[in-house]
Design a protein around this motif. Structure first.
Motif, PDB file in Angstrom:
ATOM      1  N   CYS A  88      52.189  39.331  43.070  1.00 19.18           N
ATOM      2  CA  CYS A  88      53.158  38.259  42.797  1.00 19.18           C
ATOM      3  C   CYS A  88      53.185  37.146  43.836  1.00 19.18           C
ATOM      4  O   CYS A  88      53.781  36.104  43.577  1.00 19.18           O
ATOM      5  CB  CYS A  88      54.574  38.850  42.702  1.00 19.18           C
ATOM      6  SG  CYS A  88      54.757  40.100  41.433  1.00 19.18           S
ATOM      7  N   GLU A 268      57.825  51.175  35.943  1.00 17.54           N
ATOM      8  CA  GLU A 268      57.553  49.749  35.782  1.00 17.54           C
ATOM      9  C   GLU A 268      58.656  48.910  36.439  1.00 17.54           C
ATOM     10  O   GLU A 268      58.370  47.916  37.118  1.00 17.54           O
ATOM     11  CB  GLU A 268      57.450  49.411  34.294  1.00 17.54           C
ATOM     12  CG  GLU A 268      57.091  47.958  34.033  1.00 17.54           C
ATOM     13  CD  GLU A 268      56.927  47.655  32.555  1.00 17.54           C
ATOM     14  OE1 GLU A 268      56.810  46.476  32.205  1.00 17.54           O
ATOM     15  OE2 GLU A 268      56.930  48.608  31.742  1.00 17.54           O
ATOM     16  N   LYS A 269      59.897  49.319  36.243  1.00 19.89           N
ATOM     17  CA  LYS A 269      61.032  48.622  36.846  1.00 19.89           C
ATOM     18  C   LYS A 269      60.948  48.703  38.375  1.00 19.89           C
ATOM     19  O   LYS A 269      61.173  47.717  39.089  1.00 19.89           O
ATOM     20  CB  LYS A 269      62.327  49.243  36.348  1.00 19.89           C
ATOM     21  CG  LYS A 269      63.592  48.650  36.940  1.00 19.89           C
ATOM     22  CD  LYS A 269      64.819  49.404  36.424  1.00 19.89           C
ATOM     23  CE  LYS A 269      66.091  48.922  37.113  1.00 19.89           C
ATOM     24  NZ  LYS A 269      67.268  49.727  36.673  1.00 19.89           N
ATOM     25  N   CYS A 271      58.193  49.224  40.274  1.00 15.45           N
ATOM     26  CA  CYS A 271      57.054  48.446  40.786  1.00 15.45           C
ATOM     27  C   CYS A 271      57.362  46.948  40.760  1.00 15.45           C
ATOM     28  O   CYS A 271      57.046  46.226  41.720  1.00 15.45           O
ATOM     29  CB  CYS A 271      55.800  48.738  39.967  1.00 15.45           C
ATOM     30  SG  CYS A 271      55.114  50.389  40.242  1.00 15.45           S
ATOM     31  N   SER A 272      57.983  46.487  39.684  1.00 13.00           N
ATOM     32  CA  SER A 272      58.314  45.065  39.577  1.00 13.00           C
ATOM     33  C   SER A 272      59.239  44.642  40.714  1.00 13.00           C
ATOM     34  O   SER A 272      59.072  43.571  41.307  1.00 13.00           O
ATOM     35  CB  SER A 272      58.967  44.765  38.228  1.00 13.00           C
ATOM     36  OG  SER A 272      58.053  44.998  37.174  1.00 13.00           O
ATOM     37  N   HIS A 273      60.221  45.483  41.016  1.00 15.33           N
ATOM     38  CA  HIS A 273      61.148  45.156  42.108  1.00 15.33           C
ATOM     39  C   HIS A 273      60.419  45.095  43.444  1.00 15.33           C
ATOM     40  O   HIS A 273      60.609  44.147  44.222  1.00 15.33           O
ATOM     41  CB  HIS A 273      62.263  46.192  42.179  1.00 15.33           C
ATOM     42  CG  HIS A 273      63.155  46.005  43.377  1.00 15.33           C
ATOM     43  ND1 HIS A 273      64.219  45.144  43.398  1.00 15.33           N
ATOM     44  CD2 HIS A 273      63.103  46.570  44.631  1.00 15.33           C
ATOM     45  CE1 HIS A 273      64.796  45.171  44.584  1.00 15.33           C
ATOM     46  NE2 HIS A 273      64.139  46.030  45.351  1.00 15.33           N
ATOM     47  N   TRP A 275      57.240  44.594  44.066  1.00 19.20           N
ATOM     48  CA  TRP A 275      56.322  43.449  44.121  1.00 19.20           C
ATOM     49  C   TRP A 275      57.071  42.137  44.329  1.00 19.20           C
ATOM     50  O   TRP A 275      56.642  41.277  45.088  1.00 19.20           O
ATOM     51  CB  TRP A 275      55.511  43.369  42.821  1.00 19.20           C
ATOM     52  CG  TRP A 275      54.492  44.465  42.674  1.00 19.20           C
ATOM     53  CD1 TRP A 275      53.857  45.139  43.666  1.00 19.20           C
ATOM     54  CD2 TRP A 275      53.999  45.003  41.440  1.00 19.20           C
ATOM     55  NE1 TRP A 275      52.997  46.074  43.141  1.00 19.20           N
ATOM     56  CE2 TRP A 275      53.053  46.011  41.773  1.00 19.20           C
ATOM     57  CE3 TRP A 275      54.246  44.739  40.095  1.00 19.20           C
ATOM     58  CZ2 TRP A 275      52.371  46.737  40.803  1.00 19.20           C
ATOM     59  CZ3 TRP A 275      53.566  45.455  39.126  1.00 19.20           C
ATOM     60  CH2 TRP A 275      52.641  46.449  39.475  1.00 19.20           C
ATOM     61  N   GLU A 276      58.181  41.974  43.638  1.00 18.13           N
ATOM     62  CA  GLU A 276      58.879  40.693  43.641  1.00 18.13           C
ATOM     63  C   GLU A 276      59.823  40.529  44.842  1.00 18.13           C
ATOM     64  O   GLU A 276      59.997  39.417  45.347  1.00 18.13           O
ATOM     65  CB  GLU A 276      59.678  40.529  42.349  1.00 18.13           C
ATOM     66  CG  GLU A 276      58.799  40.423  41.100  1.00 18.13           C
ATOM     67  CD  GLU A 276      59.606  40.480  39.809  1.00 18.13           C
ATOM     68  OE1 GLU A 276      60.855  40.429  39.898  1.00 18.13           O
ATOM     69  OE2 GLU A 276      58.997  40.592  38.727  1.00 18.13           O
TER      70      GLU A 276
END
Length: 614
Positions: A88, A268-269, A271-273, A275-276
């Protein structure tokens, strides 16, 4: 550059062996040395056999990589590293650190468990603590390593007294990573008093303190207080069991349709957190840490632990600053030299043209230097940068003059071939020969001056050429029988006046060039002064901003303690805040004089450097 680093599998960063203890691995350092981008360092810690490696593989967007193991034995020994392009954040590298499982009963000696946890905290910008089941007292007891952080990390190299060490631990929030608690195999409902709550609310409720001062309550509160006070941000994720028990041993080999959909959504939730939201790794003053710098920090911390001492944040940054500042000088000088080589079309027509290019290239080099350097000893490194750039500039000036001289001498040699032939053939040894000679000489001078691109030594080389021809001119003049003695004397006087005027013109240009060089040095000094002032002001602003964030964190904690009815602890936190506010005011007031002192030191060093070139 970092995006080109291919790491198909993780490598061991810090090995933990019974025979040698903790050892930094050269292979990992070589990989990190090539990562020149800022790094986002995400590390995971927790008890052995809790599925840490699976989450780290998913953060790398891979199914396999970090070893999962398949038995009740701890599989990862030490700290393993995987550098991947950040999903990201363009221009950043994601560094994943998978740590040896804590509490492995087969190790017998668990003294390194604490050091593994300490290193994980010191190296990461986001720390994931991985546990199973629920966040209960047993889970808190298993996180007893967090309680030992104040005993195993120092903020300053030499605190004056023991209470200073306590004050230092209150400032850990300035340097510690954000904290994420990952609860695996969570089977409870997220409810509190009959109401649905979020994962973060679940964590905050688990971190509430108890009132009282008994040993049992102190033991209960201690890990919770450390988490609340040490880490600047907290987040919680809960995960359902991923699959049937018999499939857990080969979880990385399962296809998505063989894994529980709820678990996949949670991963998924998560990993997204990460990364972001995970921030880049920084050190004091908000300096972004590159891969190379991360490797140096790891070496420094492990070397300190091996010596039997406690890692010191201040000493580590000072050591890092020394390395980085030296490297910054070298990189800036190299950039300056490369830019000059690429853009300098020698010989330049004027010195001003070369100095203008020098100014442009010096500014780029100074920009790079300021971006990479730490405040520590920056004045001395900047003075060294000025010295080396000045040295390179003088070399370019010398080379420019030499290129001009070679071109001018070649042009004059070519233009004077007919005149030289006539001199050899005696064409000027006739009545009226002197006028013929002077006419040919003037024609040569006109043609020479019409030639483009001769460079900065055009006049000086021409003057030297004409001076060499004076002896020949004098012989021709004396032999010219068409002229009277009086006419010869007048011609001779005229020649001397012309030569004197030519010499004066060359001297005027030389003095003008010297003045240009002095003015350029003054401009350069002012540029360096302004850049240093700006950098120090920005550094001060960052440190004040960090201090404000720390005070804000403490204020929130004070409010939370009041809401929990813990007035004594809230009162203590209020005292901490007042002390931090006083430090903030004192620091803010002292920054201006500190900046002035640093600038004075630089200017003093620069005057010594430039005196050498006068």
């Amino acid at each position: 550059m970092a995006s080109k680093i291919l790491m198909p599998v993780p490598v061991c960063l810090i090995e933990n062996s019974q025979r040698k203890g903790l050892v930094v691995q050269q292979e990992a350092l070589q990989v990190l040395s090539k990562v020149t981008q800022p790094v986002v360092v995400v590390a995971i810690a927790g008890l052995y056999r809790t599925g840490k490696s699976y989450l780290m593989n998913r953060l790398a967007r891979q199914r396999k990589g970090f070893s999962l193991g398949s038995s009740v034995q701890s599989h990862t020994k030490g700290l393993w590293m995987w550098c991947v392009p950040h999903p990201c954040k363009p221009g950043h590298t994601l560094v994943l650190l998978d740590t040896e499982g804590l509490g492995d009963v087969e190790k017998g000696d668990n003294k390194n468990d604490t050091w593994i946890f300490v290193l994980t905290v010191l190296l990461s910008s986001t720390l994931i603590y991985n546990s199973k089941g629920t966040i209960d007292q047993q889970a808190m007891d298993q996180l007893h390593y967090v309680v030992k952080l104040s005993e195993h990390i120092k903020l300053k190299a030499a605190p004056e007294k023991s209470e200073d060490e306590l004050k230092d631990s209150e400032k850990f929030v300035l340097f510690f990573p954000t904290f994420v608690w990952a609860v695996r195999d969570f089977t409870l409902r997220l409810e509190l008093n009959g109401k649905e709550i979020s994962e973060d609310e679940y964590l905050e409720n688990a971190l509430k303190l108890k009132a009282g001062s008994s040993p049992e309550i102190e033991r209960y509160n201690q890990p919770r207080e450390c988490i609340r006070q040490f880490f600047p941000g907290r987040k919680c994720f809960v995960f359902d069991p991923p699959a049937r028990k018999r499939d857990l041993d080969h979880l990385e080999e399962l296809q998505d349709d063989e894994i529980e959909p709820e678990f996949l959504q949670q991963v998924e939730k998560f990993c997204s957190h990460i990364w972001e939201k995970s921030p880049p790794k920084t050190v004091r003053g908000g300096h972004f840490v590159t891969g190379n710098m991360l490797g140096k920090l790891a070496e420094t911390y492990v070397k300190t632990i091996q010596s039997g001492a406690v890692p010191c944040l201040e000493s580590a940054v000072v050591a890092l600053a020394e390395i980085e500042n030296t490297a910054a000088v070298k990189a800036a000088v190299t950039l300056y030299q490369d830019l000059m080589k690429q853009q300098a079309k020698m010989p330049t027509q004027t010195l001003q043209e070369l100095l203008e290019l020098h100014t442009k290239c010096e500014q780029e080099a100074l920009k790079l230097f300021m971006a990479r350097t730490f405040d520590d000893d920056i004045c001395y490194c900047q003075a060294d940068l000025i010295r080396q750039v000045q040295q390179v500039k003088e070399k370019f000036c010398t080379d420019n003059e030499q290129a001009s001289r070679v071109k001018c001498e070649a042009a004059l040699k070519d233009l004077s071939q007919d005149m030289e032939r006539r001199i050899r053939d005696g064409a000027y040894s006739v009545p009226g020969g002197y006028e013929l000679f002077k006419g040919d000489e003037q024609a040569l001078v006109r043609k020479y001056r019409e030639l483009p691109g001769k460079g900065v030594k055009a006049d000086a080389v021409l003057q030297e050429f004409l001076q060499r021809k004076q002896a020949v001119a004098k012989v021709i003049l004396n032999a010219d029988v068409s002229l009277t003695e009086k006419e010869k004397e007048l011609k001779s006087e005229q020649d001397r006046n012309e030569r004197a005027e030519q010499e004066r013109e060359v001297q005027r240009k030389k003095e003008a060039e010297e003045k240009q060089k002095v003015q350029d040095q003054l401009r350069s000094c002012e540029e360096h002064r302004l850049r240093l002032k700006k950098k120090l002001e920005e550094s001060c602003e960052k440190q004040l901003e960090e201090h404000q964030k720390m005070m804000s964190h403490k204020s929130k904690e004070e409010s939370a303690l009041l809401r929990e009815g813990l007035r004594d602890k809230a009162n203590y936190m209020q005292l901490v805040n007042r002390r931090l506010e006083q430090e903030y005011c004192t620091t803010k007031n002292s920054y201006m004089s500190w900046i002035d002192t640093m600038i004075s030191i630089l200017m003093g060093l620069v005057s010594v450097v430039l005196r050498f070139w006068k």
